[in-house]
Write a protein that holds these residues in place. Structure first.
Motif, PDB file in Angstrom:
ATOM      1  N   ASP A 270       5.470   1.199  -5.218  1.00  0.00           N
ATOM      2  CA  ASP A 270       6.697   1.311  -5.753  1.00  0.00           C
ATOM      3  C   ASP A 270       7.028   1.796  -7.182  1.00  0.00           C
ATOM      4  O   ASP A 270       8.083   2.368  -7.090  1.00  0.00           O
ATOM      5  CB  ASP A 270       7.106  -0.593  -6.020  1.00  0.00           C
ATOM      6  CG  ASP A 270       7.295  -1.327  -4.710  1.00  0.00           C
ATOM      7  OD1 ASP A 270       7.425  -0.362  -3.582  1.00  0.00           O
ATOM      8  OD2 ASP A 270       7.009  -2.375  -4.557  1.00  0.00           O
TER       9      ASP A 270
ATOM     10  N   HIS B  56       3.147  -2.140   4.759  1.00  0.00           N
ATOM     11  CA  HIS B  56       3.806  -1.251   3.561  1.00  0.00           C
ATOM     12  C   HIS B  56       3.149  -0.189   3.111  1.00  0.00           C
ATOM     13  O   HIS B  56       3.701   0.977   2.705  1.00  0.00           O
ATOM     14  CB  HIS B  56       3.978  -2.520   2.390  1.00  0.00           C
ATOM     15  CG  HIS B  56       4.870  -1.919   1.319  1.00  0.00           C
ATOM     16  ND1 HIS B  56       6.064  -1.525   0.948  1.00  0.00           N
ATOM     17  CD2 HIS B  56       4.233  -1.627   0.014  1.00  0.00           C
ATOM     18  CE1 HIS B  56       6.428  -1.031   0.085  1.00  0.00           C
ATOM     19  NE2 HIS B  56       5.278  -1.241  -0.665  1.00  0.00           N
ATOM     20  N   ILE B  57       1.687  -0.246   2.831  1.00  0.00           N
ATOM     21  CA  ILE B  57       1.034   0.762   2.574  1.00  0.00           C
ATOM     22  C   ILE B  57       0.921   2.043   3.450  1.00  0.00           C
ATOM     23  O   ILE B  57       1.305   3.002   3.163  1.00  0.00           O
ATOM     24  CB  ILE B  57      -0.447   0.355   2.173  1.00  0.00           C
ATOM     25  CG1 ILE B  57      -0.392  -0.629   1.109  1.00  0.00           C
ATOM     26  CG2 ILE B  57      -1.363   1.484   1.665  1.00  0.00           C
ATOM     27  CD1 ILE B  57      -1.493  -1.544   0.737  1.00  0.00           C
TER      28      ILE B  57
ATOM     29  N   ARG C 128      -4.535  -5.366  -2.345  1.00  0.00           N
ATOM     30  CA  ARG C 128      -3.256  -5.058  -1.650  1.00  0.00           C
ATOM     31  C   ARG C 128      -1.843  -5.095  -2.842  1.00  0.00           C
ATOM     32  O   ARG C 128      -1.141  -4.152  -2.646  1.00  0.00           O
ATOM     33  CB  ARG C 128      -2.888  -5.769  -0.508  1.00  0.00           C
ATOM     34  CG  ARG C 128      -3.624  -5.453   0.462  1.00  0.00           C
ATOM     35  CD  ARG C 128      -3.569  -6.267   1.859  1.00  0.00           C
ATOM     36  NE  ARG C 128      -4.498  -5.695   2.973  1.00  0.00           N
ATOM     37  CZ  ARG C 128      -4.435  -6.462   3.929  1.00  0.00           C
ATOM     38  NH1 ARG C 128      -3.441  -7.282   4.536  1.00  0.00           N
ATOM     39  NH2 ARG C 128      -5.258  -5.850   4.985  1.00  0.00           N
ATOM     40  N   SER C 129      -1.966  -6.131  -3.546  1.00  0.00           N
ATOM     41  CA  SER C 129      -0.702  -6.229  -4.295  1.00  0.00           C
ATOM     42  C   SER C 129      -0.630  -5.035  -5.563  1.00  0.00           C
ATOM     43  O   SER C 129       0.170  -4.508  -5.457  1.00  0.00           O
ATOM     44  CB  SER C 129      -1.007  -7.748  -5.144  1.00  0.00           C
ATOM     45  OG  SER C 129       0.001  -7.712  -6.205  1.00  0.00           O
TER      46      SER C 129
ATOM     47  N   SER D 266      -1.999  -2.774   4.994  1.00  0.00           N
ATOM     48  CA  SER D 266      -0.691  -3.676   5.150  1.00  0.00           C
ATOM     49  C   SER D 266       0.419  -2.292   5.861  1.00  0.00           C
ATOM     50  O   SER D 266       0.109  -1.160   5.218  1.00  0.00           O
ATOM     51  CB  SER D 266      -0.059  -4.300   4.078  1.00  0.00           C
ATOM     52  OG  SER D 266       0.234  -3.157   3.261  1.00  0.00           O
TER      53      SER D 266
ATOM     54  N   CYS E   8       0.364  -2.020  -3.501  1.00  0.00           N
ATOM     55  CA  CYS E   8       1.978  -2.315  -3.198  1.00  0.00           C
ATOM     56  C   CYS E   8       2.851  -1.890  -4.716  1.00  0.00           C
ATOM     57  O   CYS E   8       3.575  -1.163  -4.489  1.00  0.00           O
ATOM     58  CB  CYS E   8       2.380  -3.411  -2.946  1.00  0.00           C
ATOM     59  SG  CYS E   8       1.827  -3.731  -0.972  1.00  0.00           S
TER      60      CYS E   8
END
Length: 157
Positions: A116, A154-155, A108-109, A152, A112
Motif C-alpha cells: 500500500d 492481495h499480494i 502478510r500484514s 494472499s 500488505c
C-alpha cells in the motif's frame, strides 16, 4: 559487490520483460517473480538495478514493522525530550528499488502495508503515540517460491 549482468540471464523471458516494463513505465510499482528453487529469480531481480539505474535496497523477509516503516527516535527523545519519528528502511527505497527475497515468508500484514505504501508513494507510520510520514517513490521487486507456500490474493495481485 560483483553483480551478475542482467543481459547474461538465459531464459526467464517473462521475468525479464516484466522487469523491463517496470523500468520503462513509472506507473508499474511492483513486480513479483515466482518460481521454483534454483530458477534464478533472485539473480534476475538483483541484476535488474542496471535497467532502472538505481540502487537495490534489500528488505529482509523477517524485518519488523518498526525497522521497515519507522518508530520512535529514542535518541532524540532522550537527548532533546522530543518525540519524533525515526524513518524506517523504506526511506532508503525512495528513488531506489526495494527488493524482498522470499516474500512468501514475510508477515502478510507487513507485506500488505508495504504494498500500500509503495502504491501510494508515501509511508505513514504511527508508532508509540507519534505519527509521521515520508515519501517513498520506489519500485518493489519481490521473489516467492512455488513450493506450496500460500500468498494472499492481495499480494498476488
Amino acid at each position: 559487490m560483483t553483480r551478475f549482468p542482467f543481459s547474461a540471464i538465459y531464459g526467464l523471458d517473462d521475468v525479464k520483460q516484466a522487469l523491463a516494463a517496470a523500468a520503462a513505465d513509472p506507473k508499474i510499482k511492483t513486480v513479483l517473480i515466482r518460481g521454483s528453487a534454483g530458477s534464478a529469480k533472485t539473480t534476475a531481480a538483483r541484476s535488474s538495478g542496471i535497467l532502472f539505474g538505481r540502487k537495490i535496497v534489500n528488505v529482509p523477509a523477517g524485518i519488523s514493522e518498526d525497522d521497515l516503516f519507522g518508530c520512535l527516535d529514542t535518541e532524540t527523545a532522550i537527548k532533546e525530550g522530543r518525540r519524533t519519528l525515526k524513518k524506517g528502511l523504506m526511506a532508503s527505497g525512495h528513488g531506489n528499488i526495494l527488493f524482498v527475497d522470499d516474500a512468501d515468508l514475510m508477515d502478510r500484514s507487513t507485506m500488505c502495508q508495504m504494498l500500500d505504501f509503495v502504491k501510494n508513494g508515501t509511508v505513514l507510520a504511527e508508532r508509540d503515540g507519534i505519527s509521521g510520514s515520508y515519501p517513498c517513490d520506489t519500485v518493489l521487486i519481490a521473489t516467492a517460491g512455488t513450493d506450496g507456500s500460500e500468498m494472499s490474493p492481495h499480494i498476488l495481485d
